[in-house]
Design a protein around this motif. Structure first.
Motif, PDB file in Angstrom:
ATOM      1  N   LYS A   6     -16.221  49.631 -23.807  1.00  0.00           N
ATOM      2  CA  LYS A   6     -15.222  49.010 -23.150  1.00  0.00           C
ATOM      3  C   LYS A   6     -15.028  50.627 -22.417  1.00  0.00           C
ATOM      4  O   LYS A   6     -15.003  50.577 -21.295  1.00  0.00           O
ATOM      5  CB  LYS A   6     -14.243  48.277 -22.947  1.00  0.00           C
ATOM      6  CG  LYS A   6     -13.116  47.665 -21.825  1.00  0.00           C
ATOM      7  CD  LYS A   6     -12.359  46.750 -23.332  1.00  0.00           C
ATOM      8  CE  LYS A   6     -11.670  46.700 -21.373  1.00  0.00           C
ATOM      9  NZ  LYS A   6     -10.493  47.339 -21.516  1.00  0.00           N
ATOM     10  N   SER A 253     -15.715  42.712 -28.497  1.00  0.00           N
ATOM     11  CA  SER A 253     -16.245  43.421 -27.589  1.00  0.00           C
ATOM     12  C   SER A 253     -17.683  43.746 -27.622  1.00  0.00           C
ATOM     13  O   SER A 253     -18.633  43.840 -27.344  1.00  0.00           O
ATOM     14  CB  SER A 253     -15.766  44.475 -27.421  1.00  0.00           C
ATOM     15  OG  SER A 253     -15.685  45.489 -28.446  1.00  0.00           O
ATOM     16  N   TRP A 256     -20.526  40.816 -26.802  1.00  0.00           N
ATOM     17  CA  TRP A 256     -20.899  41.318 -25.462  1.00  0.00           C
ATOM     18  C   TRP A 256     -22.416  41.424 -25.455  1.00  0.00           C
ATOM     19  O   TRP A 256     -22.595  40.821 -23.939  1.00  0.00           O
ATOM     20  CB  TRP A 256     -20.240  41.406 -24.479  1.00  0.00           C
ATOM     21  CG  TRP A 256     -18.270  41.226 -24.639  1.00  0.00           C
ATOM     22  CD1 TRP A 256     -17.784  40.279 -25.670  1.00  0.00           C
ATOM     23  CD2 TRP A 256     -17.277  42.033 -24.724  1.00  0.00           C
ATOM     24  NE1 TRP A 256     -16.724  40.054 -25.825  1.00  0.00           N
ATOM     25  CE2 TRP A 256     -16.387  41.161 -24.589  1.00  0.00           C
ATOM     26  CE3 TRP A 256     -17.009  43.390 -23.481  1.00  0.00           C
ATOM     27  CZ2 TRP A 256     -14.825  41.455 -24.654  1.00  0.00           C
ATOM     28  CZ3 TRP A 256     -15.824  43.377 -23.534  1.00  0.00           C
ATOM     29  CH2 TRP A 256     -14.786  42.770 -24.054  1.00  0.00           C
ATOM     30  N   TYR A 415     -15.579  33.667 -23.838  1.00  0.00           N
ATOM     31  CA  TYR A 415     -14.744  34.339 -23.157  1.00  0.00           C
ATOM     32  C   TYR A 415     -16.202  35.503 -23.626  1.00  0.00           C
ATOM     33  O   TYR A 415     -16.241  36.194 -22.661  1.00  0.00           O
ATOM     34  CB  TYR A 415     -13.948  35.757 -23.355  1.00  0.00           C
ATOM     35  CG  TYR A 415     -13.523  36.849 -22.234  1.00  0.00           C
ATOM     36  CD1 TYR A 415     -13.654  36.799 -21.008  1.00  0.00           C
ATOM     37  CD2 TYR A 415     -13.679  38.225 -22.941  1.00  0.00           C
ATOM     38  CE1 TYR A 415     -13.797  38.134 -20.756  1.00  0.00           C
ATOM     39  CE2 TYR A 415     -13.708  39.034 -21.966  1.00  0.00           C
ATOM     40  CZ  TYR A 415     -14.033  38.522 -21.153  1.00  0.00           C
ATOM     41  OH  TYR A 415     -13.716  40.507 -19.757  1.00  0.00           O
ATOM     42  N   ARG A 419     -18.846  36.919 -21.270  1.00  0.00           N
ATOM     43  CA  ARG A 419     -19.774  38.505 -21.030  1.00  0.00           C
ATOM     44  C   ARG A 419     -21.183  38.104 -21.245  1.00  0.00           C
ATOM     45  O   ARG A 419     -22.221  38.597 -21.193  1.00  0.00           O
ATOM     46  CB  ARG A 419     -19.018  38.627 -21.993  1.00  0.00           C
ATOM     47  CG  ARG A 419     -17.089  39.625 -21.911  1.00  0.00           C
ATOM     48  CD  ARG A 419     -17.450  39.466 -20.423  1.00  0.00           C
ATOM     49  NE  ARG A 419     -17.484  40.951 -19.967  1.00  0.00           N
ATOM     50  CZ  ARG A 419     -17.168  42.477 -20.284  1.00  0.00           C
ATOM     51  NH1 ARG A 419     -16.124  41.919 -20.619  1.00  0.00           N
ATOM     52  NH2 ARG A 419     -17.341  43.165 -19.993  1.00  0.00           N
ATOM     53  N   ASN A 422     -23.405  37.744 -18.636  1.00  0.00           N
ATOM     54  CA  ASN A 422     -23.036  38.818 -17.410  1.00  0.00           C
ATOM     55  C   ASN A 422     -22.013  37.819 -16.528  1.00  0.00           C
ATOM     56  O   ASN A 422     -22.479  38.365 -15.848  1.00  0.00           O
ATOM     57  CB  ASN A 422     -25.132  38.908 -17.101  1.00  0.00           C
ATOM     58  CG  ASN A 422     -25.464  39.487 -18.248  1.00  0.00           C
ATOM     59  OD1 ASN A 422     -25.212  40.504 -19.002  1.00  0.00           O
ATOM     60  ND2 ASN A 422     -26.596  38.686 -17.812  1.00  0.00           N
ATOM     61  N   LYS A 423     -20.821  37.277 -17.028  1.00  0.00           N
ATOM     62  CA  LYS A 423     -20.541  36.983 -15.629  1.00  0.00           C
ATOM     63  C   LYS A 423     -20.990  35.916 -14.693  1.00  0.00           C
ATOM     64  O   LYS A 423     -20.177  36.144 -13.646  1.00  0.00           O
ATOM     65  CB  LYS A 423     -19.491  38.037 -15.224  1.00  0.00           C
ATOM     66  CG  LYS A 423     -18.941  38.712 -16.523  1.00  0.00           C
ATOM     67  CD  LYS A 423     -17.584  40.531 -15.545  1.00  0.00           C
ATOM     68  CE  LYS A 423     -17.257  40.955 -16.475  1.00  0.00           C
ATOM     69  NZ  LYS A 423     -17.170  42.544 -16.102  1.00  0.00           N
TER      70      LYS A 423
END
Length: 455
Positions: A6, A253, A256, A415, A419, A422-423
Motif C-alpha cells: 500500500k 492488505s 488483497w 473490504y 479488493r 479489483n474494486k
C-alpha cells in the motif's frame, strides 16, 4: 495479479523498523530470539509437568489455565499484531532446533511432505479439534499433557531425520492457522528488490557464519507473503547487503492480491469458520436439541456418532456456501474453471472473519475464566489465595465486545472481497458481500446465547 504494498502504491517508502538502531542491533545479536525461546521453553516445561502430574481438576490446574485460558485466546492476537513471531519462540520449534543440531541427519524434506504438507496441516488441525470434543482434551489436564507430549515426540522424530523446521512447515497443527492469520497481520518482512536481484550469496536461504538459513525454507528475494515467515531474524543476521526490512502494514492488505492462491488455504479458511460454529454451538443450550435431532436421523443416541455428523456438517456448510457463492457470482458465462478460480481467490476474504470469530470465542474464556490464571499460578508457588469469581467482567460486557469484534471482522472481510475483486461493480461482488454478512449473522446469533464454561 498481486497488489503491491500500500505504501508503495501511494508513492511512500515503507517504514523500516530495522532503521531504528536499537531494534536492528537486538535482532542481529545472539540474544534474539534465544532469550524469548528459553523463557517460553521453561514455562512450557512447567505446564507439561503440571498437566501430567498436577491436579486432575481443570479449574485448579495451572497448566490448563495457562494453555487454554491464556495462550489459546492470545494466539490469534499474536498473529494479527506481529505475524508468526510466536512460531519463532514456540517451544516445539526450539526443541526441533536443538535436536537437529545435536543428533539430526538433516536429510532433505520428503517430496510427499513438500507436496501435501498444507493438506496434512489442515487435516491435523481438524483431527485435534475433533479429538477434543470426543475425548475432552481441554477439560482434562492429563489429556492436554499427553497431547503436548505427542507433539513433542513428533517434533523430535522429524528433527532427527529432516532438515530445518520440517515439522513446523508441514505437520504442525497450528501451521495452517498461523499462516492464514498472519496474512491478515500488521507486520511484514521483505527484501529490497533492487538489492536482492544483484545478490550472489543467497545467505538468507543458505545461511552464513552469523546464522543458519531460513528455518521455514524461504528465499527473501522471492518472498511475498507473511504466511511462512517466523520473524526469526536469521536473514537479518546473514544478509551482507542490508536488504532486509521489517515494516508495519495495513491489516488484511496481503489478502488483497495473493500471487499464488491455493485451494488448501481457502479450504482451511472455510473450515475454520465451521469449527468456530462448532465451538460455540457445543457451549450453548440448543446443542442438546441439535444432538437429539441428529440422533433421530442416525438412529443412535451415541454422542460420538452424532457429534461426528454435526462436526462434518458444520465444516461443510461454509465450504458449500463459498462454492455456491462463487457459482452465483459467475452465472453469466462462468465456466467450471472460472468458478473454481473464484472459489479459491475469494476464500481468502473469509480469513478476517475467521480471525474475528476465533478472537470473539476465546474472549469469552479469557474474560470469564481469566482469574483462574492468577489463582492457579499463585497456588503453584505455595501462596494461599482465596478463590472468588473467575470472571473479569459480566457476560453482557463480553457479548458486547464479541459483537464489536465480529462487526470489525465482517468489515475486513467485505473490504478484502472488494479488493480481491479489483474494486469491481457492486452487483458483481454482492454475492460475496452477502456471504460475509450471513456468516457474521450466524456468529452474532451464537454469541448472543448464554455460554457454558468448558474449563
Amino acid at each position: 495479479m498481486a497488489i503491491p504494498n500500500k505504501n508503495v502504491v501511494e508513492g511512500k517508502k515503507p517504514i523500516n523498523l530495522l532503521s531504528i538502531p536499537i531494534i536492528k542491533k537486538f535482532i542481529q545479536s545472539k540474544w534474539y530470539p534465544g532469550i524469548f525461546q528459553w523463557i517460553v521453553l521453561i514455562v512450557f516445561s512447567v505446564i507439561v509437568y503440571e498437566l501430567v502430574a498436577g491436579t486432575v481438576d481443570p479449574t485448579r490446574n495451572v497448566g490448563t489455565s495457562l494453555t487454554w485460558v491464556l495462550w489459546w485466546p492470545l494466539i490469534p492476537i499474536f498473529f494479527l499484531a506481529i505475524g508468526r513471531f510466536w512460531c519463532t519462540i514456540c517451544p516445539f520449534g526450539k526443541v526441533s532446533d536443538m535436536v537437529r543440531k545435536t543428533i539430526g541427519s538433516n536429510r532433505p524434506m520428503p517430496k510427499f511432505l513438500r507436496k501435501y504438507g498444507l493438506w496434512i496441516i489442515d487435516l491435523f488441525f481438524i483431527a485435534i479439534t475433533y479429538s477434543d470434543h470426543i475425548w475432552g482434551i481441554v477439560e482434562s489436564p492429563r489429556g492436554s499433557g499427553y497431547l503436548l507430549l505427542l507433539l513433542v515426540t513428533m517434533v523430535v522424530g522429524t528433527s532427527v531425520f529432516y532438515e530445518r523446521r520440517t515439522f513446523c512447515k508441514t505437520l504442525c497443527f497450528l501451521g495452517g492457522l498461523s499462516g492464514n492469520y498472519s496474512r491478515s497481520g500488521s507486520l511484514e518482512l521483505r527484501g529490497t528488490p533492487e538489492i536482492c536481484k544483484t545478490c550472489k550469496s543467497q545467505s538468507c536461504f543458505k545461511g552464513s557464519d552469523q546464522a543458519e538459513g531460513c528455518p521455514m525454507f524461504q528465499f527473501v528475494r522471492t518472498m511475498d507473503t507473511a504466511a511462512d515467515c517466523n520473524l526469526c531474524g536469521n536473514c537479518v543476521k546473514s544478509c551482507p547487503n542490508n536488504s532486509i526490512r521489517i515494516s508495519p502494514r495495513v491489516p488484511t492488505s496481503e489478502l488483497w492480491g495473493v500471487k499464488r492462491p491455493v485451494i488448501e488455504h481457502t479450504f482451511l479458511a472455510a473450515v475454520i469458520m465451521g469449527i468456530v460454529f462448532v465451538q460455540n454451538i457445543t457451549m450453548v443450550a440448543i446443542w442438546q436439541d441439535i444432538l437429539k435431532a441428529i440422533g433421530s436421523v442416525t438412529g443412535s443416541d451415541n454422542y460420538n456418532v452424532n457429534f461426528t455428523v454435526a462436526f462434518i456438517i458444520a465444516m461443510a456448510i461454509p465450504v458449500g456456501l463459498l462454492l455456491g457463492t462463487a457459482k452465483i457470482a459467475t452465472l453469466t458465462g462462468g465456466s467450471v474453471e472460472k468458478v473454481k478460480k473464484s472459489f479459491i481467490r475469494f476464500g481468502y476474504a473469509i480469513i478476517p472473519l475467521d480471525l474475528a470469530g476465533h478472537l470473539a470465542h476465546n474472549l469469552f474464556h479469557i474474560i470469564t475464566e481469566g482469574k483462574a490464571i492468577w489463582y492457579n499460578s499463585a497456588a503453584l508457588f505455595g501462596a494461599h489465595v482465596t478463590r472468588g469469581d473467575l470472571a473479569f467482567a459480566s457476560a453482557s460486557t463480553v457479548r458486547t465486545l464479541q459483537y464489536i469484534i465480529v462487526v470489525l471482522g465482517t468489515i475486513g472481510s467485505i473490504y478484502t472481497a472488494y479488493r480481491i475483486g479489483n474494486k469491481g461493480p457492486f452487483k458483481t461482488l454482492a454475492p460475496y458481500y452477502a456471504l460475509m454478512v450471513l456468516l457474521a449473522i450466524v456468529n452474532i446469533y451464537l454469541f448472543s446465547l448464554p455460554m457454558m464454561h468448558r474449563v
